[in-house]
Design a protein around this motif. Structure first.
Motif, PDB file in Angstrom:
ATOM      1  N   LEU A  21       0.825  -1.284   0.045  1.00  0.00           N
ATOM      2  CA  LEU A  21      -0.057   0.275   0.116  1.00  0.00           C
ATOM      3  C   LEU A  21       0.889   1.226  -0.042  1.00  0.00           C
ATOM      4  O   LEU A  21       0.463   2.205  -0.594  1.00  0.00           O
ATOM      5  N   LEU A  22       2.011   1.258   0.871  1.00  0.00           N
ATOM      6  CA  LEU A  22       2.754   2.383   0.929  1.00  0.00           C
ATOM      7  C   LEU A  22       3.526   2.477  -0.303  1.00  0.00           C
ATOM      8  O   LEU A  22       3.727   3.624  -0.888  1.00  0.00           O
ATOM      9  N   LEU A  39       8.547   9.278   2.163  1.00  0.00           N
ATOM     10  CA  LEU A  39       7.892   8.080   2.398  1.00  0.00           C
ATOM     11  C   LEU A  39       7.111   8.114   3.935  1.00  0.00           C
ATOM     12  O   LEU A  39       5.840   7.817   3.968  1.00  0.00           O
ATOM     13  N   LEU A  40       7.941   8.762   5.014  1.00  0.00           N
ATOM     14  CA  LEU A  40       7.510   8.778   6.407  1.00  0.00           C
ATOM     15  C   LEU A  40       6.284   9.879   6.364  1.00  0.00           C
ATOM     16  O   LEU A  40       5.121   9.817   6.878  1.00  0.00           O
ATOM     17  N   ALA A  41       6.259  10.909   5.395  1.00  0.00           N
ATOM     18  CA  ALA A  41       5.409  11.877   5.381  1.00  0.00           C
ATOM     19  C   ALA A  41       4.155  11.521   4.630  1.00  0.00           C
ATOM     20  O   ALA A  41       2.988  11.715   5.239  1.00  0.00           O
ATOM     21  N   LEU A  42       4.282  10.685   3.810  1.00  0.00           N
ATOM     22  CA  LEU A  42       3.294  10.006   3.171  1.00  0.00           C
ATOM     23  C   LEU A  42       2.605   9.063   3.940  1.00  0.00           C
ATOM     24  O   LEU A  42       1.177   9.189   3.915  1.00  0.00           O
ATOM     25  N   LEU A  43       3.188   8.382   4.687  1.00  0.00           N
ATOM     26  CA  LEU A  43       2.509   7.337   5.606  1.00  0.00           C
ATOM     27  C   LEU A  43       1.655   7.982   6.538  1.00  0.00           C
ATOM     28  O   LEU A  43       0.811   7.396   6.826  1.00  0.00           O
ATOM     29  N   GLN A  44       2.159   9.287   7.015  1.00  0.00           N
ATOM     30  CA  GLN A  44       1.289   9.903   8.111  1.00  0.00           C
ATOM     31  C   GLN A  44       0.031  10.214   7.543  1.00  0.00           C
ATOM     32  O   GLN A  44      -1.110  10.528   8.509  1.00  0.00           O
ATOM     33  N   GLY A  45       0.006  10.688   6.348  1.00  0.00           N
ATOM     34  CA  GLY A  45      -1.344  11.195   5.870  1.00  0.00           C
ATOM     35  C   GLY A  45      -2.269  10.450   4.809  1.00  0.00           C
ATOM     36  O   GLY A  45      -3.160  10.776   4.803  1.00  0.00           O
ATOM     37  N   ILE A  46      -1.875   8.984   4.760  1.00  0.00           N
ATOM     38  CA  ILE A  46      -2.840   8.207   4.024  1.00  0.00           C
ATOM     39  C   ILE A  46      -3.738   7.389   5.142  1.00  0.00           C
ATOM     40  O   ILE A  46      -3.333   6.944   5.975  1.00  0.00           O
ATOM     41  N   ASP A  47      -4.688   7.113   4.511  1.00  0.00           N
ATOM     42  CA  ASP A  47      -5.806   6.293   5.326  1.00  0.00           C
ATOM     43  C   ASP A  47      -5.744   5.037   4.604  1.00  0.00           C
ATOM     44  O   ASP A  47      -5.899   4.701   3.440  1.00  0.00           O
ATOM     45  N   ILE A  48      -5.664   3.953   5.519  1.00  0.00           N
ATOM     46  CA  ILE A  48      -5.690   2.508   5.006  1.00  0.00           C
ATOM     47  C   ILE A  48      -6.595   1.783   5.679  1.00  0.00           C
ATOM     48  O   ILE A  48      -6.721   1.927   6.832  1.00  0.00           O
ATOM     49  N   ARG A  49      -7.482   0.840   5.001  1.00  0.00           N
ATOM     50  CA  ARG A  49      -8.639   0.333   5.732  1.00  0.00           C
ATOM     51  C   ARG A  49      -8.520  -1.079   5.268  1.00  0.00           C
ATOM     52  O   ARG A  49      -8.540  -1.389   4.067  1.00  0.00           O
TER      53      ARG A  49
END
Length: 206
Positions: A21-22, A39-49
């Motif tokens: 997903l990342l 990548l870390l900034a992106l991970l903070q902002g994405i919604d994973i369900r």
């Protein structure tokens, strides 16, 4: 695992999908897979369900279950997984999925690394031949052309690699219950594990 979570009314985590997903999110956002800060900034902002009801996986408002299984997603996952900061951040992200009333977590190091204090640990196994056959049927059903012999060899090589690696080797936790599913149907596996949950957690109504 998704079926078990649905029956219990618990949350569900497919840990192996997180790296994919990342990787997909990075590609969509134009972030390089070796850019730790990005990548870390992106991970903070994405919604994973992860939807236990149908096993679907969502990245924001997009249902990406099919995209996750593509070879391209696997390649992206391998690239982001070698970034140490990403591995640490994803470990923390996995811990966030543990919420009431409970969590069914699926992954190769769930009982040994991610959730070593889990109330019930089940290590599902099956012969490489059976696992290759199951994967073959899954992919063919989705219209993906694949070679059964190649799948078998890939699974054997992956097992060898994962069992002998220094970090998080593939092995059951000392307190895990090992279940050989080679001759069991999905329904039988779910029923077996559900009974284990009921025995371990008598207050479970489902």
């Amino acid at each position: 695992s998704a079926q078990l979570a649905q029956l219990l009314g618990w949350h569900y985590l497919d840990s192996g999908a997180l790296y994919r997903l990342l990787g997909i999110a990075a590609q969509r956002a134009g972030v390089a897979t070796d850019d730790a800060t990005g990548l870390l900034a992106l991970l903070q902002g994405i919604d994973i369900r992860f939807e236990a009801s149908d096993g679907s996986v969502w990245l924001g408002e997009d249902e990406v279950s099919s995209e996750l299984r593509q070879e391209a997603a696997g390649a992206l996952a391998s690239e982001v997984a070698v970034v140490p900061e990403v591995r640490a951040a994803l470990l923390a992200r996995q811990h966030q999925f543990r919420q009431a009333p409970g969590l069914v977590a699926d992954g190769r190091d769930m009982g040994t690394v991610v959730f070593p204090d889990a109330l019930l640990k089940v290590f599902l196994t099956a012969s490489p031949e059976e696992r290759a056959n199951r994967r073959y049927k899954q992919l063919i059903a989705k219209g993906i052309d694949v070679n059964l012999s190649a799948l078998f060899l890939d699974i054997k090589a992956r097992d060898e690699r994962d069992s002998n690696r220094a970090a998080s080797p593939l092995k059951p936790a000392d307190d895990a219950i090992v279940v050989d599913t080679t001759d069991l149907s999905i329904e039988q596996v779910v029923a077996t594990v559900l009974e284990m949950v009921r025995q371990r957690l008598p207050m479970t109504d489902n």
